[in-house]
Design a protein around this motif. Structure first.
Motif, PDB file in Angstrom:
ATOM      1  N   ASP A 163       0.875  -1.180   0.000  1.00 52.82           N
ATOM      2  CA  ASP A 163       0.000   0.000   0.000  1.00 52.82           C
ATOM      3  C   ASP A 163       0.906   1.222   0.000  1.00 52.82           C
ATOM      4  N   ASN A 220      -4.870  -7.825  -7.746  1.00 54.98           N
ATOM      5  CA  ASN A 220      -5.304  -6.659  -8.499  1.00 54.98           C
ATOM      6  C   ASN A 220      -4.768  -5.422  -7.793  1.00 54.98           C
ATOM      7  N   ARG A 255      -5.670  -1.496  -6.574  1.00 57.21           N
ATOM      8  CA  ARG A 255      -6.611  -0.391  -6.364  1.00 57.21           C
ATOM      9  C   ARG A 255      -5.866   0.911  -6.596  1.00 57.21           C
ATOM     10  N   ARG A 275      -6.002   5.080  -6.554  1.00 56.23           N
ATOM     11  CA  ARG A 275      -6.697   6.258  -6.022  1.00 56.23           C
ATOM     12  C   ARG A 275      -5.867   7.501  -6.330  1.00 56.23           C
ATOM     13  N   ASP A 314     -11.071   6.524  -7.892  1.00 54.27           N
ATOM     14  CA  ASP A 314     -10.933   5.340  -7.034  1.00 54.27           C
ATOM     15  C   ASP A 314     -11.490   4.141  -7.809  1.00 54.27           C
ATOM     16  N   ILE A 360     -10.482  -0.211  -9.299  1.00 49.80           N
ATOM     17  CA  ILE A 360      -9.617  -1.393  -9.240  1.00 49.80           C
ATOM     18  C   ILE A 360      -9.186  -1.776 -10.645  1.00 49.80           C
ATOM     19  N   THR A 369      -2.691   0.258  -4.064  1.00 52.98           N
ATOM     20  CA  THR A 369      -2.882  -0.751  -3.029  1.00 52.98           C
ATOM     21  C   THR A 369      -3.088  -2.111  -3.671  1.00 52.98           C
ATOM     22  N   LEU A 401      -4.555  -5.735  -3.827  1.00 53.58           N
ATOM     23  CA  LEU A 401      -5.727  -6.401  -3.274  1.00 53.58           C
ATOM     24  C   LEU A 401      -5.814  -7.829  -3.815  1.00 53.58           C
ATOM     25  N   LEU A 443     -14.606  -2.913  -4.386  1.00 49.08           N
ATOM     26  CA  LEU A 443     -14.623  -1.621  -3.696  1.00 49.08           C
ATOM     27  C   LEU A 443     -15.761  -1.533  -2.693  1.00 49.08           C
ATOM     28  N   PRO A 454     -11.618  -4.486   1.939  1.00 48.22           N
ATOM     29  CA  PRO A 454     -11.211  -5.296   0.779  1.00 48.22           C
ATOM     30  C   PRO A 454     -10.111  -6.282   1.153  1.00 48.22           C
TER      31      PRO A 454
END
Length: 742
Positions: A614, A645, A647, A649, A661, A663, A694, A696, A702, A707
């Motif tokens: 992250d 995956n 994320r 932002r 925001d 994915i 981030t 995931l 989301l 998550p």
């Protein structure tokens, strides 16, 4: 409620359980706790604060027939009586150790101090070595109610046996639930010419100590042995913990020619005794001696000499593998500098005379007789004593709270009764346990509060106080007492010091340490630099451990609520959420930290992780603070490590709320292959941008409250590239509320 009274009645020890209200006897009076061999000198007693089989035991300790001489057989004893009137079995407590304080309870166990005050003496003809009687080793020892040795106090300076019968100093709880204090005394017998003694004044000595202190868990390795601080400096050989050196080295034995034919020709021979113990790592621990003397062999034919009455070592942890009690002798008609050679056998199986092996036995009043029948021609081929040739004596180190080692010595600070000096061991010889000498000390300037840590930097000893740092160059005295001591001390800083020993660590750039003003670096040039600005919010937290992970160029700082990580290559700080740490260490090249449930070691494989990558950038300002730009696209580059995956932002123009925001679904499958993500920002025209990426799980949405994280390493992120077009002047798309004037 009731109170247990333990009293002497002639040579008997009796107990009376009395109710406090009205002081009325219960059914448990005149209980026969134990006996003495003569008038009872001292009694101490205390209840355990926890019940045993539903009753509370009162442990009693006493001694009679106390005597400073080694030829008198006497011992302290102990037993218990509980609130139900049940008695234990009287047993010897510690031989030739007098009860020196009142007993007290801590955490459900009873403790008491004992005093050693034996006069060093050799019984025999004395011409070369005069017959001097002196209390060289007066020391108090703290024992538990099972005769387990806990600590030593005022080593070599204690006041001896209590000056009056039946009056002992109390021990009081003076700090929290673990800190205790009592008033001991200091006194020493001093020889005054031949066969005479003098006494210096007995004076009070305030003694304080803390049970279960983290300062009693510090350690350093030298050779194959680990050394540990505390109420006595301990050594660990992988099998057991025992004291370093000998707390009470040989102080009494006798010798004479018995007229039986042997191999010693007419003349004078000098004798002395030592104790030797070999640990499980094959390193030898040998004491000095407190007495020696000489014996005349008279007669036309060679005779033998009997060595007897040797007082064993009683105050010790070295019981599972008994030390050897060694007898040494010179050749005929020695001078004061003549060498000594080993007379007793080295093989424990040789238990018959002549020249038998002698094992220490703390259950005996004196050890077996040794018949010395070695001729000088044979003696000279035997082992030579370590202290031949003006080598410094080996003595047991004092209690201390700080310990470090270099390649040849141990260094002690926070020394009990000597807080402004650093002690250091003799130069270690191969195959030997570290040994100390009371002349190997260095004075540290007193300004700056208590000594809090020791370290080495650029082959120089660095001493940290609370608000000061001193450097002491040099190599110290050699094992002959020659050369120069460390120092003199040079002031490095009178502004900052170290908060504790756990906050200091050696790095390639110097010594990192935590002061009362934050984290600092003491460079190899002895400049002090502040490095802890980014983590100043955590300056109130006390470091529990600081470890250097060289492979990752990191300094990991454990506190009770987190792990702070400083990357000294990138000069960056990070914070890890670790709230269960107690201490940490490097183990087989990996970082491990200790919790109440056991150790946790840094993983070597990324499986079943509960966290993922992250990363959030700082505000990226392509045209300085407020210049207008157009960011057409961004590309993140990394290395694929496992299924995941990403994320994405994005925030704009110094507003912390994310505008974009979403994915990104990763289709990469080759571990070690490149991973590239192209990001098209929803607002291309801006003055600043912030991106957060981030990792995931592939199943994460989301809409999930939390998550899911990936179960593998996911990816290694290399960098972020931006395609930017710059506009002239300032950023123009400000709202009306952000504009003033014309």
């Amino acid at each position: 409620m009731s109170v247990q009274v333990v009293r002497g009645s002639g040579t008997n020890i009796q107990g009376d359980l009395i109710t406090i209200s009205g002081f009325v006897d219960t059914a448990h009076v005149a209980k026969a706790i134990g006996t003495g061999t003569s008038t009872i000198y001292q009694i101490a007693a205390a209840h355990r604060s926890v019940a045993d089989s539903g009753e509370f035991r009162c442990y009693a300790f006493w001694h009679s027939n106390e005597n400073e001489g080694g030829s008198v057989d006497w011992t302290s004893k102990y037993n218990y009586v509980d609130t139900g009137g049940n008695l234990g079995l009287q047993a010897d407590f510690v031989r030739k150790l007098g009860i020196a304080s009142r007993a007290f309870d801590h955490n459900g166990r009873v403790y008491v101090h004992g005093a050693f005050a034996g006069e060093s003496e050799f019984l025999g003809l004395t011409t070369l070595f005069q017959k001097l009687r002196s209390q060289l080793q007066n020391t108090y020892f703290l024992y538990r109610d099972d005769a387990f040795l806990v600590a030593k106090v005022a080593a070599g300076r204690a006041g001896g046996f209590a000056p009056s019968l039946g009056r002992l100093p109390g021990v009081a709880l003076t700090s929290g639930t673990t800190g205790y204090s009592w008033c001991a005394t200091e006194r020493r017998i001093i020889p005054l010419g031949t066969n005479h003694t003098g006494y210096d004044d007995r004076g009070p000595r305030d003694v304080t100590y803390t049970f279960d202190s983290n300062e009693a868990r510090r350690c350093a390795r030298l050779g194959q042995t680990l050394y540990i601080t505390g109420g006595e400096i301990l050594q660990y050989d992988g099998v057991r913990l025992v004291e370093v050196g000998v707390h009470v080295y040989p102080w009494f034995f006798a010798g004479f020619e018995d007229g039986v034919s042997g191999s010693l020709e007419a003349g004078t021979y000098a004798y002395k005794a030592t104790l030797r113990w070999d640990n499980a790592r094959g390193e030898r621990d040998r004491s000095t001696t407190a007495t020696h003397g000489d014996i005349a062999v008279i007669g036309a034919v060679p005779n033998r000499v009997l060595i007897q009455g040797a007082v064993p070592l009683y105050v010790t942890h070295k019981t599972a593998n008994a030390p050897a009690f060694e007898i040494w002798r010179t050749l005929k008609d020695p001078n004061i500098d003549s060498p000594f050679y080993l007379v007793t056998a080295k093989d424990p199986a040789v238990v018959t005379n002549p020249n038998r092996y002698l094992a220490n036995d703390p259950t005996l009043d004196d050890l077996a007789t040794v018949n010395d029948e070695l001729a000088d021609a044979t003696l000279i081929s035997k082992e030579a004593n370590d202290e031949n040739g003006a080598i410094l004596e080996n003595v047991s180190p004092p209690p201390a709270s700080i310990i470090i080692a270099n390649d040849s010595r141990l260094f002690l600070a926070g020394v009990a009764g000597d807080p402004n000096r650093v002690w250091y061991s003799q130069q270690r010889r191969d195959g030997q346990v570290a040994s100390f000498h009371d002349g190997n000390v260095m004075d540290i300037p007193r300004e700056g509060g208590d000594i809090t840590s020791l370290a080495f930097l650029s082959e120089t000893l660095v001493v940290f106080r609370e608000t000061a740092i001193y450097a002491l160059p040099g190599d110290g005295y050699d094992n002959f007492g020659s050369g120069q001591n460390f120092g003199p001390a040079r002031i490095v800083s009178l502004d900052v010091g170290a908060v504790n020993h756990e906050s200091v660590a050696f790095t390639p750039g110097g010594l990192v340490f935590k002061s009362s003003k934050g984290w600092y670096l003491l460079t190899k040039g002895f400049a002090v630099e502040h490095i802890g600005g980014p983590v100043s919010n955590y300056d109130s937290e006390t470091p529990l451990s600081v470890q250097v992970v060289e492979k990752q160029h990191q300094i990991r700082i454990l506190t009770s609520s987190k792990m702070l990580v400083f990357d000294y290559l990138a000069n960056q700080w990070a914070e890890w959420t670790i709230a269960d740490g107690l201490h940490a260490a490097m183990w087989s090249g990996a970082h491990a930290y200790l919790t109440s449930a056991g150790p946790k070691t840094q993983s070597t494989a990324y499986t079943a992780l509960t966290y993922g990558l992250d990363v959030e950038t700082a505000w990226i300002k392509p045209a300085d603070l407020q210049g207008g730009v157009r960011i057409r696209k961004m590309m993140a580059l990394g290395e694929f490590r496992s299924a995941h995956n990403v994320r994405v932002r994005v925030a704009y123009d110094y507003l912390e709320e994310y505008v974009d925001d979403f994915i990104w679904t990763n289709t990469q499958e080759t571990v070690g292959g490149p991973e590239q993500v192209q990001i098209g920002p929803s607002r291309q025209r801006c003055q600043a941008i912030k991106v957060r990426l981030t990792a995931l799980a592939v199943t994460a949405l989301l809409t999930d409250e939390v998550p899911a994280r990936p179960t593998g390493e996911a990816l290694k992120l290399t960098g972020l590239a931006l395609e930017v077009g710059q506009q002239r002047g300032f950023y123009r798309r400000l709202s009306a509320a952000q504009k003033a004037g014309s």
